[in-house]
Motif scaffolding. Structure first.
Motif, PDB file in Angstrom:
ATOM      1  N   VAL A 118       0.839  -1.197   0.000  1.00  0.00           N
ATOM      2  CA  VAL A 118       0.000   0.000   0.000  1.00  0.00           C
ATOM      3  C   VAL A 118       0.877   1.252   0.000  1.00  0.00           C
ATOM      4  O   VAL A 118       0.576   2.240  -0.685  1.00  0.00           O
ATOM      5  N   ARG A 119       1.980   1.208   0.723  1.00  0.00           N
ATOM      6  CA  ARG A 119       2.900   2.342   0.717  1.00  0.00           C
ATOM      7  C   ARG A 119       3.402   2.607  -0.700  1.00  0.00           C
ATOM      8  O   ARG A 119       3.513   3.765  -1.125  1.00  0.00           O
ATOM      9  N   ALA A 120       3.696   1.531  -1.424  1.00  0.00           N
ATOM     10  CA  ALA A 120       4.168   1.687  -2.802  1.00  0.00           C
ATOM     11  C   ALA A 120       3.096   2.318  -3.685  1.00  0.00           C
ATOM     12  O   ALA A 120       3.407   3.073  -4.615  1.00  0.00           O
ATOM     13  N   ASP A 121       1.817   2.017  -3.399  1.00  0.00           N
ATOM     14  CA  ASP A 121       0.729   2.618  -4.169  1.00  0.00           C
ATOM     15  C   ASP A 121       0.561   4.100  -3.835  1.00  0.00           C
ATOM     16  O   ASP A 121       0.223   4.915  -4.704  1.00  0.00           O
ATOM     17  N   LEU A 122       0.772   4.457  -2.564  1.00  0.00           N
ATOM     18  CA  LEU A 122       0.492   5.815  -2.116  1.00  0.00           C
ATOM     19  C   LEU A 122       1.639   6.788  -2.367  1.00  0.00           C
ATOM     20  O   LEU A 122       1.401   7.987  -2.558  1.00  0.00           O
ATOM     21  N   GLU A 123       2.858   6.316  -2.341  1.00  0.00           N
ATOM     22  CA  GLU A 123       4.000   7.229  -2.466  1.00  0.00           C
ATOM     23  C   GLU A 123       3.989   8.036  -3.765  1.00  0.00           C
ATOM     24  O   GLU A 123       4.315   9.237  -3.744  1.00  0.00           O
ATOM     25  N   PRO A 124       3.602   7.455  -4.928  1.00  0.00           N
ATOM     26  CA  PRO A 124       3.547   8.296  -6.134  1.00  0.00           C
ATOM     27  C   PRO A 124       2.515   9.422  -6.035  1.00  0.00           C
ATOM     28  O   PRO A 124       2.660  10.454  -6.685  1.00  0.00           O
ATOM     29  N   VAL A 125       1.477   9.224  -5.205  1.00  0.00           N
ATOM     30  CA  VAL A 125       0.423  10.228  -5.056  1.00  0.00           C
ATOM     31  C   VAL A 125       0.761  11.222  -3.939  1.00  0.00           C
ATOM     32  O   VAL A 125       0.662  12.442  -4.119  1.00  0.00           O
ATOM     33  N   PRO A 155     -12.384   6.321  13.071  1.00  0.00           N
ATOM     34  CA  PRO A 155     -13.711   6.043  13.623  1.00  0.00           C
ATOM     35  C   PRO A 155     -13.607   5.109  14.827  1.00  0.00           C
ATOM     36  O   PRO A 155     -12.557   4.489  15.072  1.00  0.00           O
ATOM     37  N   PRO A 156     -14.693   4.973  15.599  1.00  0.00           N
ATOM     38  CA  PRO A 156     -14.684   4.039  16.730  1.00  0.00           C
ATOM     39  C   PRO A 156     -14.350   2.609  16.313  1.00  0.00           C
ATOM     40  O   PRO A 156     -13.701   1.871  17.054  1.00  0.00           O
ATOM     41  N   LEU A 157     -14.776   2.233  15.119  1.00  0.00           N
ATOM     42  CA  LEU A 157     -14.509   0.892  14.608  1.00  0.00           C
ATOM     43  C   LEU A 157     -13.633   1.012  13.367  1.00  0.00           C
ATOM     44  O   LEU A 157     -14.119   1.282  12.277  1.00  0.00           O
ATOM     45  N   VAL A 158     -12.324   0.826  13.554  1.00  0.00           N
ATOM     46  CA  VAL A 158     -11.418   0.838  12.409  1.00  0.00           C
ATOM     47  C   VAL A 158     -11.384  -0.577  11.836  1.00  0.00           C
ATOM     48  O   VAL A 158     -10.885  -1.500  12.481  1.00  0.00           O
ATOM     49  N   PRO A 159     -11.920  -0.783  10.645  1.00  0.00           N
ATOM     50  CA  PRO A 159     -12.020  -2.139  10.102  1.00  0.00           C
ATOM     51  C   PRO A 159     -10.665  -2.656   9.624  1.00  0.00           C
ATOM     52  O   PRO A 159      -9.781  -1.880   9.265  1.00  0.00           O
ATOM     53  N   ASP A 160     -10.548  -3.955   9.617  1.00  0.00           N
ATOM     54  CA  ASP A 160      -9.349  -4.589   9.069  1.00  0.00           C
ATOM     55  C   ASP A 160      -9.569  -4.747   7.560  1.00  0.00           C
ATOM     56  O   ASP A 160      -9.723  -5.847   7.036  1.00  0.00           O
ATOM     57  N   ARG A 161      -9.574  -3.598   6.877  1.00  0.00           N
ATOM     58  CA  ARG A 161      -9.896  -3.592   5.454  1.00  0.00           C
ATOM     59  C   ARG A 161      -8.625  -3.545   4.618  1.00  0.00           C
ATOM     60  O   ARG A 161      -7.772  -2.674   4.802  1.00  0.00           O
ATOM     61  N   GLU A 162      -8.484  -4.504   3.714  1.00  0.00           N
ATOM     62  CA  GLU A 162      -7.358  -4.489   2.791  1.00  0.00           C
ATOM     63  C   GLU A 162      -7.545  -3.364   1.774  1.00  0.00           C
ATOM     64  O   GLU A 162      -8.639  -2.823   1.614  1.00  0.00           O
ATOM     65  N   ALA A 163      -6.470  -2.996   1.116  1.00  0.00           N
ATOM     66  CA  ALA A 163      -6.530  -1.908   0.135  1.00  0.00           C
ATOM     67  C   ALA A 163      -7.573  -2.228  -0.933  1.00  0.00           C
ATOM     68  O   ALA A 163      -7.524  -3.288  -1.571  1.00  0.00           O
ATOM     69  N   THR A 164      -8.550  -1.313  -1.079  1.00  0.00           N
ATOM     70  CA  THR A 164      -9.637  -1.505  -2.026  1.00  0.00           C
ATOM     71  C   THR A 164      -9.657  -0.344  -3.014  1.00  0.00           C
ATOM     72  O   THR A 164      -9.868   0.807  -2.634  1.00  0.00           O
ATOM     73  N   TRP A 165      -9.404  -0.658  -4.284  1.00  0.00           N
ATOM     74  CA  TRP A 165      -9.450   0.354  -5.353  1.00  0.00           C
ATOM     75  C   TRP A 165     -10.769   0.210  -6.096  1.00  0.00           C
ATOM     76  O   TRP A 165     -11.081  -0.843  -6.651  1.00  0.00           O
ATOM     77  N   ARG A 166     -11.553   1.300  -6.081  1.00  0.00           N
ATOM     78  CA  ARG A 166     -12.842   1.319  -6.771  1.00  0.00           C
ATOM     79  C   ARG A 166     -13.046   2.682  -7.405  1.00  0.00           C
ATOM     80  O   ARG A 166     -12.147   3.528  -7.378  1.00  0.00           O
ATOM     81  N   ASP A 167     -14.228   2.905  -7.921  1.00  0.00           N
ATOM     82  CA  ASP A 167     -14.534   4.223  -8.485  1.00  0.00           C
ATOM     83  C   ASP A 167     -15.075   5.181  -7.427  1.00  0.00           C
ATOM     84  O   ASP A 167     -15.451   6.307  -7.725  1.00  0.00           O
TER      85      ASP A 167
END
Length: 310
Positions: A118-125, A155-167
């Motif tokens: 995820v770091r590799a995805d975010l660093e260019p941005v 938020p009170p509930l931080v989900p264990d959500r993997e990186a999700t790319w959508r529109d």
């Protein structure tokens, strides 16, 4: 001679032996009392030193953060505490954002920070500003691939959500806002309050206070005895809290109700560790006063989300 004839000599000898034994026991008792008093004093001194060191560490960390920001220019653009209607309005805006296919990233960031992919995805941005995401962890991060929108939320509930790319950003209202039937319990060393809610409306309440001694300034044996009494009172109070929560969970209508625990961090953690409770989430909150108003403060703090604009 007369004592021997009357059999009193052996009694006097026995009395002398008992007095000697009594004196030995008294000396041992006084030595043990002194040792415990010294240990209690040493413990208090150590706790005071730890508190001073923690305050100093917090001060130095603040200075370091300010220095780092001065040197690197890294700081969030805006920081807001959101709850209620204002939080809903912000969520509406985030949910209305649209981009091309796989142009909006939503990811849950754990205490350990961003994963390498995820770091590799975010660093260019984000460039160097990706470090601000690590600083906000645990959090949710929402970023579009052009860097037009980049925020973190806790938020009170931080989900264990993997990186999700959508529109669009993948957000769920129940992570942020009270929805459906749920319960919030406030636990302090001297107080317990439990509210059952339908959305943001409380439909049931129970609470109590326990007689727990406050701080003590005297030294010596008196202080050691005071601390033992206070520790015992806190243990008794936590046992009452466990019983109250167990009785609540045994209620048929509460079997599938999400339970959230809030209060003093050490007290909440101890209660969870020493019981079979599996709360949906826990939070440290500063709620003082009587049980019912303190619960209202705790609920307000619990359902608050910090927004950081990167």
């Amino acid at each position: 001679m007369l004592d021997e004839l009357l059999g009193r000599a052996s009694l006097k000898d026995r009395i002398d032996e008992l007095e000697e034994e009594n004196e030995r026991l008294r000396s041992r008792y006084e030595a043990e009392s002194d040792r415990r008093a010294e240990a209690a004093t040493a413990r208090q001194d150590a706790e005071e030193r730890v508190n001073r060191l923690e305050d100093r560490i917090a001060q130095l960390e603040g200075e370091l953060e300010r220095t780092s920001e001065d040197e690197t220019g890294l700081s969030v653009r805006h920081r807001h505490q959101l709850r209620g209607g204002r939080l809903e309005a912000v969520l509406d805006r985030l949910e209305s954002f649209r981009t091309g296919a796989e142009g909006a990233l939503t990811v849950g960031v754990s205490d350990g920070g961003l994963s390498d992919p995820v770091r590799a995805d975010l660093e260019p941005v984000l460039g160097d500003r990706v470090a601000l995401v690590d600083d906000a962890a645990p959090c949710l991060c929402c970023v579009d691939d052009e860097g037009l929108l980049a925020v973190t939320l806790d938020p009170p509930l931080v989900p264990d959500r993997e990186a999700t790319w959508r529109d669009r950003f993948a957000l769920e209202r129940e992570w942020f806002l009270p929805t459906g039937r749920h319960a919030v319990a406030l636990i302090r060393t001297d107080l317990f309050a439990l509210g059952t809610y339908e959305g943001d409306e409380r439909v049931d309440y129970r609470g109590f206070e326990s007689d727990v001694k406050g701080s003590h300034s005297k030294g010596g044996f008196s202080q050691a005895r005071f601390e033992r009494i206070r520790d015992g009172q806190i243990d008794d109070h936590l046992e009452r809290c466990r019983d109250a929560l167990a009785a609540y969970e045994r209620g048929g209508e509460n079997a599938d109700v999400a339970l959230f625990l809030a209060g003093q961090r050490g007290v909440v953690d101890a209660l969870v560790d020493e019981s079979a409770l599996e709360p949906a989430a826990t939070a440290a909150v500063d709620a003082t006063g009587d049980p019912e108003p303190a619960l209202e403060d705790a609920v307000r703090s619990f359902w608050t989300t910090e927004l950081r604009v990167l």
